[in-house]
Design a protein around this motif. Structure first.
Motif, PDB file in Angstrom:
ATOM      1  N   ILE A  82       0.849  -1.193   0.000  1.00 26.47           N
ATOM      2  CA  ILE A  82       0.000   0.000   0.000  1.00 26.47           C
ATOM      3  C   ILE A  82       0.886   1.245   0.000  1.00 26.47           C
ATOM      4  O   ILE A  82       1.719   1.423   0.888  1.00 26.47           O
ATOM      5  CB  ILE A  82      -0.942   0.011   1.214  1.00 26.47           C
ATOM      6  N   GLY A  83       0.721   2.083  -1.030  1.00 28.95           N
ATOM      7  CA  GLY A  83       1.539   3.288  -1.163  1.00 28.95           C
ATOM      8  C   GLY A  83       0.695   4.523  -1.432  1.00 28.95           C
ATOM      9  O   GLY A  83      -0.528   4.498  -1.335  1.00 28.95           O
ATOM     10  N   ASN A  84       1.374   5.609  -1.807  1.00 29.53           N
ATOM     11  CA  ASN A  84       0.706   6.891  -2.054  1.00 29.53           C
ATOM     12  C   ASN A  84       1.422   7.630  -3.177  1.00 29.53           C
ATOM     13  O   ASN A  84       2.651   7.652  -3.236  1.00 29.53           O
ATOM     14  CB  ASN A  84       0.686   7.739  -0.785  1.00 29.53           C
ATOM     15  N   TRP A 103      -1.518  -1.247  -4.151  1.00 26.93           N
ATOM     16  CA  TRP A 103      -2.690  -0.380  -4.081  1.00 26.93           C
ATOM     17  C   TRP A 103      -2.224   1.030  -3.721  1.00 26.93           C
ATOM     18  O   TRP A 103      -1.584   1.235  -2.699  1.00 26.93           O
ATOM     19  CB  TRP A 103      -3.673  -0.891  -3.025  1.00 26.93           C
ATOM     20  N   MET A 104      -2.571   2.021  -4.568  1.00 29.43           N
ATOM     21  CA  MET A 104      -2.083   3.388  -4.393  1.00 29.43           C
ATOM     22  C   MET A 104      -3.205   4.345  -4.006  1.00 29.43           C
ATOM     23  O   MET A 104      -4.294   4.324  -4.578  1.00 29.43           O
ATOM     24  CB  MET A 104      -1.448   3.876  -5.696  1.00 29.43           C
ATOM     25  N   SER A 105      -2.917   5.200  -3.035  1.00 28.22           N
ATOM     26  CA  SER A 105      -3.841   6.277  -2.679  1.00 28.22           C
ATOM     27  C   SER A 105      -3.392   7.570  -3.349  1.00 28.22           C
ATOM     28  O   SER A 105      -2.232   7.724  -3.742  1.00 28.22           O
ATOM     29  CB  SER A 105      -3.893   6.464  -1.159  1.00 28.22           C
ATOM     30  N   ASP A 106      -4.327   8.493  -3.479  1.00 28.93           N
ATOM     31  CA  ASP A 106      -4.058   9.820  -4.055  1.00 28.93           C
ATOM     32  C   ASP A 106      -4.979  10.787  -3.330  1.00 28.93           C
ATOM     33  O   ASP A 106      -6.181  10.832  -3.592  1.00 28.93           O
ATOM     34  CB  ASP A 106      -4.330   9.815  -5.557  1.00 28.93           C
ATOM     35  N   ILE A 107      -4.411  11.562  -2.405  1.00 32.74           N
ATOM     36  CA  ILE A 107      -5.237  12.308  -1.446  1.00 32.74           C
ATOM     37  C   ILE A 107      -4.865  13.789  -1.416  1.00 32.74           C
ATOM     38  O   ILE A 107      -3.717  14.139  -1.150  1.00 32.74           O
ATOM     39  CB  ILE A 107      -5.095  11.705  -0.035  1.00 32.74           C
ATOM     40  N   SER A 108      -5.853  14.638  -1.680  1.00 32.42           N
ATOM     41  CA  SER A 108      -5.628  16.082  -1.573  1.00 32.42           C
ATOM     42  C   SER A 108      -6.718  16.775  -0.768  1.00 32.42           C
ATOM     43  O   SER A 108      -6.699  18.005  -0.651  1.00 32.42           O
ATOM     44  CB  SER A 108      -5.541  16.712  -2.977  1.00 32.42           C
ATOM     45  N   ASN A 109      -7.663  15.999  -0.226  1.00 31.62           N
ATOM     46  CA  ASN A 109      -8.709  16.594   0.603  1.00 31.62           C
ATOM     47  C   ASN A 109      -9.295  15.536   1.536  1.00 31.62           C
ATOM     48  O   ASN A 109      -8.985  14.341   1.421  1.00 31.62           O
ATOM     49  CB  ASN A 109      -9.799  17.251  -0.253  1.00 31.62           C
TER      50      ASN A 109
END
Length: 265
Positions: A82-84, A103-109
């Motif tokens: 699990i990465g980002n 599995w990748m996250s992409d978070i800006s809010n």
């Protein structure tokens, strides 16, 4: 049993369900996994993963977030990584994707953070636990927004994250969204994390300057430095984890941000 999931970058990954050998490449998501009860399943974390202290101490350290020990990761034979997008490097992630489910996250809010928590909970067979965390965080931030409106909290803020060169959190960042949720206005118009010249800082004219405790460890000794650059601003140290960690630490962030709001009234 094999299951297929879509990550926050739109990638499709297929893995054995539930995963039993998990490596986390991001500190805030590492803490989330442990808070979901995956004490045995998490086998590897980065050297920057510090919470929960006793549990991460016992796990393999697979390098830093942007400089992974690929050979060690291979030797651990994970069935889920699990990465980002922001915290890990594209080249290393693409290399790992050739061999493992990543599995990748992409978070800006905040909404994307809550979506990440829900999706991670589903993929690691902890959906009810994740749903409870999402509930607590959602209710907490709704109360923070309500308080900001009721007490008319509003201030222009410069949120500093680095020194040499000076860097600050701009628009389209998780930090920016958290500030907006509690009634604060980012003085920067630029997106992401712009580098600021000394002259530029002096022209921004914020009411508040937040010196984050991470990623650069700003401390009390830096308050005088920024007070000199902008004599009209109030300078204070803030806990960077409470503004930038987008996992289960958001539960604790609610109480911290409530206190901060009270201080600004």
């Amino acid at each position: 049993m094999k299951k297929t999931y879509i990550d926050q970058l739109g990638n499709s990954i297929t893995l054995g369900f539930p995963p039993i050998r998990i490596i986390s490449l991001v500190p805030s998501q590492t803490e989330l996994l442990f808070d979901l009860g995956l004490n045995q399943e998490v086998i590897g974390v980065t050297k920057f993963c510090i919470h929960p202290e006793q549990k991460v101490h016992a796990k393999f350290k697979i390098g830093g977030t942007k400089k992974l020990n690929i050979e060690l990761i291979r030797s651990l034979k994970p069935d889920l990584i699990i990465g980002n997008k922001e915290e890990n490097t594209r080249e290393e992630i693409e290399l790992l994707q050739e061999e493992f489910p990543v599995w990748m996250s992409d978070i800006s809010n905040l909404d994307e953070a809550l979506d990440m928590i829900s999706r991670v909970g589903e993929i690691v067979d902890r959906a009810p636990e994740a749903a409870y965390l999402v509930h607590l965080i959602s209710i907490g931030f709704k109360d923070l927004q309500t308080l900001a409106l009721e007490r008319r909290i509003s201030a222009d803020v410069l949120y500093m994250i680095w020194k040499k060169p000076y860097m600050a959190a701009g628009r389209a960042t998780f930090i920016d969204d958290v500030m907006r949720k509690i009634g604060l206005n980012n003085v920067l118009a630029e997106a992401r994390y712009p580098v600021l010249e000394t002259e530029t800082i002096g022209q921004l004219n914020p009411q508040l300057i937040f010196l984050s405790s991470e990623p650069y460890p700003f401390g009390e000794k830096h308050i005088a430095e920024f007070s000199t650059l902008m004599p009209g601003a109030h300078v204070r140290i803030v806990d960077g984890e409470m503004f930038s960690w987008y996992g289960s630490r958001l539960v604790k962030a609610v109480g911290y941000l409530f206190q901060l709001q009270k201080d600004l009234m």
